[in-house]
Design a protein around this motif. Structure first.
Motif, PDB file in Angstrom:
ATOM      1  N   THR A 226      47.939  76.857  36.893  1.00  0.00           N
ATOM      2  CA  THR A 226      47.166  75.831  36.199  1.00  0.00           C
ATOM      3  C   THR A 226      46.266  75.083  37.173  1.00  0.00           C
ATOM      4  N   LEU A 227      44.991  74.943  36.794  1.00  0.00           N
ATOM      5  CA  LEU A 227      44.049  74.175  37.597  1.00  0.00           C
ATOM      6  C   LEU A 227      43.941  72.740  37.094  1.00  0.00           C
ATOM      7  N   GLY A 228      43.958  72.562  35.786  1.00  0.00           N
ATOM      8  CA  GLY A 228      43.846  71.230  35.213  1.00  0.00           C
ATOM      9  C   GLY A 228      43.930  71.295  33.708  1.00  0.00           C
TER      10      GLY A 228
ATOM     11  N   LYS B 165      31.390  72.689  24.829  1.00  0.00           N
ATOM     12  CA  LYS B 165      30.920  71.993  26.030  1.00  0.00           C
ATOM     13  C   LYS B 165      31.710  72.449  27.253  1.00  0.00           C
ATOM     14  N   ALA B 166      33.025  72.595  27.101  1.00  0.00           N
ATOM     15  CA  ALA B 166      33.867  73.044  28.208  1.00  0.00           C
ATOM     16  C   ALA B 166      33.543  74.487  28.600  1.00  0.00           C
ATOM     17  N   CYS B 167      33.316  75.338  27.603  1.00  0.00           N
ATOM     18  CA  CYS B 167      32.961  76.735  27.878  1.00  0.00           C
ATOM     19  C   CYS B 167      31.629  76.825  28.610  1.00  0.00           C
ATOM     20  N   ASP B 168      30.661  76.028  28.186  1.00  0.00           N
ATOM     21  CA  ASP B 168      29.343  76.027  28.838  1.00  0.00           C
ATOM     22  C   ASP B 168      29.454  75.557  30.281  1.00  0.00           C
ATOM     23  N   LEU B 169      30.270  74.525  30.505  1.00  0.00           N
ATOM     24  CA  LEU B 169      30.433  74.014  31.860  1.00  0.00           C
ATOM     25  C   LEU B 169      31.114  75.054  32.746  1.00  0.00           C
ATOM     26  N   LEU B 170      32.075  75.771  32.201  1.00  0.00           N
ATOM     27  CA  LEU B 170      32.765  76.813  32.965  1.00  0.00           C
ATOM     28  C   LEU B 170      31.774  77.887  33.401  1.00  0.00           C
ATOM     29  N   GLN B 171      30.860  78.258  32.518  1.00  0.00           N
ATOM     30  CA  GLN B 171      29.857  79.264  32.847  1.00  0.00           C
ATOM     31  C   GLN B 171      28.899  78.749  33.917  1.00  0.00           C
ATOM     32  N   ARG B 172      28.531  77.479  33.853  1.00  0.00           N
ATOM     33  CA  ARG B 172      27.639  76.908  34.867  1.00  0.00           C
ATOM     34  C   ARG B 172      28.319  76.876  36.235  1.00  0.00           C
ATOM     35  N   CYS B 173      29.626  76.626  36.235  1.00  0.00           N
ATOM     36  CA  CYS B 173      30.373  76.638  37.501  1.00  0.00           C
ATOM     37  C   CYS B 173      30.325  78.023  38.145  1.00  0.00           C
TER      38      CYS B 173
ATOM     39  N   VAL C 258      37.774  71.580  39.244  1.00  0.00           N
ATOM     40  CA  VAL C 258      38.344  70.331  38.729  1.00  0.00           C
ATOM     41  C   VAL C 258      37.373  69.177  38.946  1.00  0.00           C
ATOM     42  N   GLU C 259      36.724  69.146  40.091  1.00  0.00           N
ATOM     43  CA  GLU C 259      35.755  68.082  40.378  1.00  0.00           C
ATOM     44  C   GLU C 259      34.632  68.069  39.340  1.00  0.00           C
ATOM     45  N   ARG C 260      34.128  69.238  38.981  1.00  0.00           N
ATOM     46  CA  ARG C 260      33.068  69.331  37.980  1.00  0.00           C
ATOM     47  C   ARG C 260      33.547  68.870  36.615  1.00  0.00           C
ATOM     48  N   PHE C 261      34.737  69.299  36.217  1.00  0.00           N
ATOM     49  CA  PHE C 261      35.252  68.944  34.894  1.00  0.00           C
ATOM     50  C   PHE C 261      35.611  67.463  34.816  1.00  0.00           C
ATOM     51  N   VAL C 262      36.101  66.891  35.912  1.00  0.00           N
ATOM     52  CA  VAL C 262      36.379  65.457  35.929  1.00  0.00           C
ATOM     53  C   VAL C 262      35.080  64.670  35.802  1.00  0.00           C
ATOM     54  N   ALA C 263      34.046  65.100  36.540  1.00  0.00           N
ATOM     55  CA  ALA C 263      32.753  64.408  36.496  1.00  0.00           C
ATOM     56  C   ALA C 263      32.133  64.462  35.107  1.00  0.00           C
ATOM     57  N   SER C 264      32.419  65.530  34.358  1.00  0.00           N
ATOM     58  CA  SER C 264      31.861  65.669  33.017  1.00  0.00           C
ATOM     59  C   SER C 264      32.587  64.813  31.984  1.00  0.00           C
ATOM     60  N   GLY C 265      33.751  64.270  32.364  1.00  0.00           N
ATOM     61  CA  GLY C 265      34.544  63.483  31.436  1.00  0.00           C
ATOM     62  C   GLY C 265      35.506  64.309  30.606  1.00  0.00           C
TER      63      GLY C 265
END
Length: 352
Positions: A181-183, A195-203, A258-265
């Motif tokens: 588990t990452l987060g 939104k989460a799926c899109d952010l994962l792809q951008r990462c 995790v840093e990216r997902f935390v920053a996104s809220g």
């Protein structure tokens, strides 16, 4: 809570006071908290985090809110909504329960609309933290070689340590659901999942491909360790995960995701670094084989009261260096909690 030292909440780079409002308790209803950021608190600040539109009758602001959170803006018998409207001199329109949409704040003064929006953001941020997580980011570790070695580990532990206090077959993870588990995330509607799926792809595009060179990560799952302070009162036993070549690529990817997902809220920050581990035994599994938990203490009502710890001293001594195997990691998955796909792993909403 000391009224002179109220709890501070950070949202969008700004800090707000959290004041507990004591309301008359209604039978069979939960107590509510409200948060005060006075009507003029945002009046002189540049509120770039959201858009306030000027209309013919004044000003308007729209905020996307998942329908399960509407009730926290409404409050008992509409009291929270009425108080917000009165104190900020605005009108707040909320969609019907179960209907996804936007909360619309209107008012004659821009400062009032900003204040209402800010207070709603603080209110929802607090209650979102109390929701049980719905999804999590993970690396699947359920490849056949790992499952086979895990079943061997389970068999040997039960053979050699079954007489130790609390040790039983019900403690072990489902081998098809072994994962790192990452987060964890609270995603309350389809828009948030997208939104989460899109952010994962951008990462993937921004840094994952660069770090991996477009190749799978070769990792080893080896050795066991425990989560709490006393091995005689163990609740979670996990297998350690590390890069075979000794590099820190896996750690860097995990931390940056995790840093990216935390920053996104979309995710709460729990640790400075992700703990690379795969749970193999968990006392939560005694009562619910599908149970999972956050990497740190669960917010809200603690499930630890329902745990029956086990004595892990002999397991740690006998299986300290147990080798679960080598595996290629080629994707990070956004998985849904309490779900199962055709392979036996968690249903995947998205992956990179």
């Amino acid at each position: 809570m000391d009224v002179l030292r109220p709890t501070l909440i950070r949202i969008g780079g700004r800090v707000y006071r959290k004041n507990l409002i004591h309301e008359q308790a209604h039978q069979q209803e939960e107590e509510e908290e409200d948060f005060y950021a006075g009507p003029g608190d945002c009046a002189d600040e540049p509120c770039d985090a959201f858009v306030v539109e000027e209309t013919e009758k004044g000003f308007q602001c729209r905020v996307e809110v998942p329908s399960p959170l509407y009730k926290y803006v409404i409050g008992k018998k509409g009291e929270t909504k009425k108080r917000l409207e009165t104190e900020t001199r605005t009108s707040i329109s909320i969609p019907k329960p179960g209907v996804e949409g936007e909360i619309v704040i209107t008012g004659q003064q821009r400062s009032g609309v900003i204040s209402a929006r800010t207070r709603i953001d603080v209110l929802l941020d607090s209650f979102r933290k109390k929701q049980p997580f719905t999804h999590f980011l993970s690396f699947a570790l359920n490849q056949p070689v790992i499952q086979e070695k895990f079943l061997q580990f389970k068999e040997e532990v039960l053979e050699k340590c079954s007489k130790d206090h609390g040790v039983s077959s019900s403690l072990f993870q489902n081998p098809a659901k072994l994962h790192l588990t990452l987060g964890t995330l609270v995603l309350l509607n389809e828009q948030e999942i997208r939104k989460a799926c899109d952010l994962l792809q951008r990462c993937k595009e921004d840094f994952v491909d660069r770090i991996t060179g477009g190749k799978p990560l070769t990792v080893e799952v080896a050795g066991v360790e425990y989560m709490n302070d006393d091995p005689a009162m163990t609740d979670v036993l996990y297998a350690k995960v590390h890069m075979k070549d000794g590099s820190d690529k896996l750690q860097v990817i995990a931390d940056q995701l995790v840093e990216r997902f935390v920053a996104s809220g979309l995710m709460l920050k729990e640790w400075d670094r992700v703990k690379l581990h795969a749970t193999v035994m968990n006392t939560l599994f005694r009562k619910d084989p599908s149970a999972e938990e956050r990497n740190s203490t669960v917010t809200g009502k603690s499930s630890f009261k329902e745990r029956e710890s086990f004595n892990g001293r002999n397991i740690l001594k006998l299986f300290e260096h147990f080798y679960f195997g080598e595996v290629q990691l080629d994707s990070v998955r956004l998985s849904q909690r309490f779900s199962t796909d055709a392979s036996g792993y968690y249903a995947t909403s998205g992956q990179l």
